[in-house]
Design an enzyme around this catalytic site. Structure first.
Site, short mmCIF file in Angstrom:
data_model
loop_
_atom_site.label_atom_id
_atom_site.label_comp_id
_atom_site.label_asym_id
_atom_site.label_seq_id
_atom_site.Cartn_x
_atom_site.Cartn_y
_atom_site.Cartn_z
N GLN A 1 -4.39 1.70 14.96
CA GLN A 1 -3.22 2.28 14.06
C GLN A 1 -2.34 3.06 14.69
OE1 GLN A 1 -4.51 4.00 10.69
NE2 GLN A 1 -2.44 4.50 9.71
N TYR B 1 1.71 2.25 15.56
CA TYR B 1 2.36 2.40 14.31
C TYR B 1 3.55 2.96 14.31
CZ TYR B 1 2.25 7.40 13.36
OH TYR B 1 2.46 9.02 13.42
N LYS C 1 -4.86 -2.22 9.93
CA LYS C 1 -4.93 -2.37 8.60
C LYS C 1 -5.34 -3.76 8.09
CE LYS C 1 -3.84 1.91 7.19
NZ LYS C 1 -4.59 2.82 6.42
N GLU D 1 -9.18 3.93 -2.64
CA GLU D 1 -7.78 3.65 -3.40
C GLU D 1 -8.12 2.99 -4.63
OE1 GLU D 1 -4.78 2.05 -1.04
OE2 GLU D 1 -5.58 3.01 0.88
N THR E 1 -4.72 6.22 0.31
CA THR E 1 -5.96 7.07 0.04
C THR E 1 -5.93 8.20 -1.14
OG1 THR E 1 -6.42 6.84 2.21
CG2 THR E 1 -7.52 8.56 1.32
N ASP F 1 -9.09 0.19 1.59
CA ASP F 1 -8.39 -0.33 2.78
C ASP F 1 -8.81 -0.15 4.11
OD1 ASP F 1 -5.86 -0.83 3.92
OD2 ASP F 1 -4.95 0.93 3.73
N ASP G 1 1.02 -1.02 -0.01
CA ASP G 1 0.04 -0.17 -0.07
C ASP G 1 0.74 1.21 0.09
OD1 ASP G 1 -2.49 1.26 -0.16
OD2 ASP G 1 -2.70 1.08 2.09
N HIS H 1 -3.68 13.90 1.13
CA HIS H 1 -3.96 12.85 2.17
C HIS H 1 -2.89 12.71 3.14
CE1 HIS H 1 -5.29 8.96 4.13
NE2 HIS H 1 -4.05 8.53 3.98
N GLU I 1 -10.56 3.62 3.35
CA GLU I 1 -9.66 4.53 2.47
C GLU I 1 -9.83 4.20 1.21
OE1 GLU I 1 -5.42 3.89 3.66
OE2 GLU I 1 -5.74 5.58 5.19
N ARG J 1 0.17 13.92 13.78
CA ARG J 1 1.29 14.72 14.27
C ARG J 1 1.15 16.20 14.36
NH1 ARG J 1 2.73 10.58 11.05
NH2 ARG J 1 2.92 12.07 9.22
N THR K 1 -8.98 -5.95 3.45
CA THR K 1 -8.73 -5.10 2.52
C THR K 1 -9.80 -5.48 1.42
OG1 THR K 1 -6.58 -4.72 3.12
CG2 THR K 1 -7.18 -3.83 1.05
N TYR L 1 1.12 5.55 -0.46
CA TYR L 1 0.53 6.82 0.20
C TYR L 1 0.86 8.03 -0.67
CZ TYR L 1 0.79 9.16 5.06
OH TYR L 1 0.51 10.02 6.14
N GLU M 1 -10.16 12.40 7.63
CA GLU M 1 -10.01 13.60 6.89
C GLU M 1 -11.32 14.13 6.71
OE1 GLU M 1 -7.77 11.34 3.67
OE2 GLU M 1 -7.38 13.73 3.50
N ARG N 1 -8.56 3.29 13.06
CA ARG N 1 -7.58 4.34 13.33
C ARG N 1 -6.91 4.55 14.68
NH1 ARG N 1 -6.03 5.80 8.46
NH2 ARG N 1 -7.81 6.28 6.99
#
Lengths: 393, 393
Positions: free
Chosen positions: A219, A223, A232, A180, A323, A212, A105, A112, A178, A121, A236, A107, A337, A216
């Site tokens: 994760q 992560y 995840k 995708e 995503t 996907d 996967d 996104h 997600e 963060r 999927t 990114y 988001e 959250r």
């Protein structure tokens, strides 16, 4: 007989996507969707390579065969087709079209990655220093790639909200999607070699829609530093119909300007951005329209990056874009988001929603331009959330 | 004939590891190593489940069959074996013993995770807040798991040293090993279920040695925020002989004290720490002896964690422990730790070394206690570094 193609169908002769189907009492085999019919290729072309429960043996035959078979199907569909080779789509059972080898996967959406950076963060730069230099990606769990329509059991796991002192075990409280696009490797590459961006269309057979599913809260806790894992790996989903790359010529566009200039191995002489429009429906209500043309990295760049270290690739490898999010709020391809971490609920048929509730159903669909102003479709990837079950002891 | 077992052999009747071998002109099939011989199980037991190029069909038959077959082999080896069922190890070609489904790599050594934290993130706490609450892990590339003895081509890729302004493309300058133990799932678990720590020995068939080759410069640049990708995916080597879990009863020990107390799903009623001693030889010189008994998380805990979200597991899934490092410098299982980021070279046969040079060979071996004070062996996982080659255009 002549296969009827309804006026305005997204599955006309410009599309001809491949899938795996069965009819009562017969084993799964390869077919092509034409309008609302499925053409049984084993019968129509008299070729046993299609008499398998996955596209893998056919895909492994390579580009020239993909071109030839597409030409023969086009001819067939334009004329008379043996009646026993044609089934109503409504009468068949669809199966996972591909035996998935490795699943990666990426990114690749700047919007996104920036949004997630701000959410995960908040005190740091949203994009990491590496992001504009390489398509960031990671391996996912190939064994939990499931067919569209498979129910999604709400996962359980460890999660710790920022205001909690210690982690606890329980069901996911922030279940997300997600939206995708996925790319399926038809012809692999040996260990110690790399696939150039120019070789993309000879290696990748086609494309599917991918959801996907993402937990959250699980994760966010797990992560660092090795990336997403259980957040995840529970499921999927992919769509049933693999749209051949050969059907996407009219969709090709340049990617957004890439600045800084990518290193030579990531440069494309031919553009492989794709002008594909996605739509995400939550309980039947469209909530967002992610535009694939906004993706920063192209799928040709992703494959070149994935193999530049000499890693082999295999028939059946699936890699997804990450995503798809555009610059506008109603173009964001994940609910975290769209609802800004759950702080800005969206209206779904009059109800306020943030993350997925049990019983919710999400369906992602997409279309792309085809010759003569027509459009072709990807079908859909959908799934319904079932309540968490007690883990089997 | 009677199979001779040399005095002090690590492959006596307490071991009986499974592998896949072929002899000139015959296809790969399952055998058991006894002393310096290989017992052809298709011939010896007259069972076609062994007449395959991987252990997967046999492993899928489940725990009771594993016990029964081990008992039958033990009886056979204690008596007369048909001569055509026995080959000299030196006369056979070994193959990858397992068709790898998904590959997961954990990070279960507190000493390793702390050392890497200090090296990769010198200004932060070495252990992340989640580390003592869950076995941190990530998915790796199943398609690049290779048999011991496969040459390792030095990978190329993007890397950026901290003092460089921009990344550059080129060959890996910090090529490293990770000495690990791998666990192979024999019987999978369905989507939506979890495997408890108690079910570990009914699901996991056996164990192999793993060398998780690592390109530290590529890894350091790429790994934030989604984890290691190309820094690991070019090759992961495993040993040829799968030591059955049934042979490791005498090696079982408690893990180090786990504080804070793990959440209930991670608790073990039976200890599955393992007192296995590894040895790493660099160009024939032993440079470190990683002790598996120091691993914080047990393999039963890893499997319980990996499936607690409902992710399915499959026959052939391989999960590795992560680098095995003990508290002492000469127990560190990666060269980046052993040489402290390359700043403290080690002497290898009189030469100062930090990371791997072209032509270097690394061999990892291991032994475990068996009944009556004997020891059993894992054989070895070895690989030689070849120079980087120009990527195929």
């Amino acid at each position: 007989m002549k296969i009827e193609i309804p006026e305005g169908s997204l599955f006309g002769t410009a599309n001809l996507p491949y899938g795996v189907f069965s009819t009562p009492g017969t084993p799964p085999r390869v077919g092509v969707r034409v309008g609302d019919s499925v053409l049984d290729l084993t019968v129509a072309l008299g070729d046993e390579v299609f008499d398998h429960g996955s596209l893998n043996p056919f895909m492994a035959q390579g580009y020239d065969r993909w071109v030839e078979v597409r030409r023969r199907i086009t001819e067939l569909v334009g004329g008379d087709v043996p009646e026993n080779a044609v089934h109503n789509l409504a009468d068949v059972t669809l199966h996972l079209p591909v035996e998935v080898a490795d699943y990666v996967d990426f990114y690749a959406s700047e919007h996104h990655a920036s949004n997630l950076g701000r959410l995960f963060r908040p005190d740091a730069e949203p994009l990491m220093p590496n992001w504009k230099h390489l398509p960031v990606g990671y391996h996912g769990r190939a064994g939990t790639v499931v067919l569209s329509g498979t129910d999604i059991v709400r996962p359980r796991g460890q999660r710790k909200a920022p205001d909690e002192a210690a982690p606890s075990f329980g069901e996911c409280r922030r279940l997300d999607i997600e939206a995708e696009l996925g790319f399926i490797v038809g012809v692999g590459s040996p260990l110690g070699s790399a696939v150039s961006t120019e070789d993309f269309s000879r290696c990748v057979f086609g494309s599917v829609l991918v959801n996907d599913w993402s937990a959250r809260d699980i994760q966010a806790w797990e992560y660092v530093p090795l990336g997403p894992f259980l957040g995840k790996s529970f499921a999927t989903s992919i769509s049933a119909w693999v749209v051949p790359l050969l059907a996407l010529e009219e969709a090709r566009v340049a990617t957004p300007v890439q600045d800084p200039e990518p290193l030579p191995y990531l440069k494309e002489s031919q553009p492989w951005g794709l002008d594909i429009e996605l739509s995400v429906a939550w309980n039947g209500h469209e909530v967002t329209r992610p535009p694939y043309r906004e993706m920063y990295w192209s799928p040709a760049q992703m494959l070149a990056h994935m193999t530049v270290n000499g890693a082999s690739s295999r028939t059946g490898d699936l890699y997804a874009s990450g995503t798809i999010s555009g610059p506008e709020k109603n173009q964001r391809g994940a609910f975290i988001e769209l609802t800004w971490g759950g702080r800005e609920p969206v209206l779904v048929g009059g109800e306020e929603r943030t993350f997925l509730q049990d019983g919710d159903e999400v369906s992602i669909s997409a279309t792309a331009p085809a010759a003569g102003g027509a459009r072709i479709g990807f079908g859909e990837v959908k799934g319904k959330i079932l309540p968490a079950t007690t883990p089997k002891p």
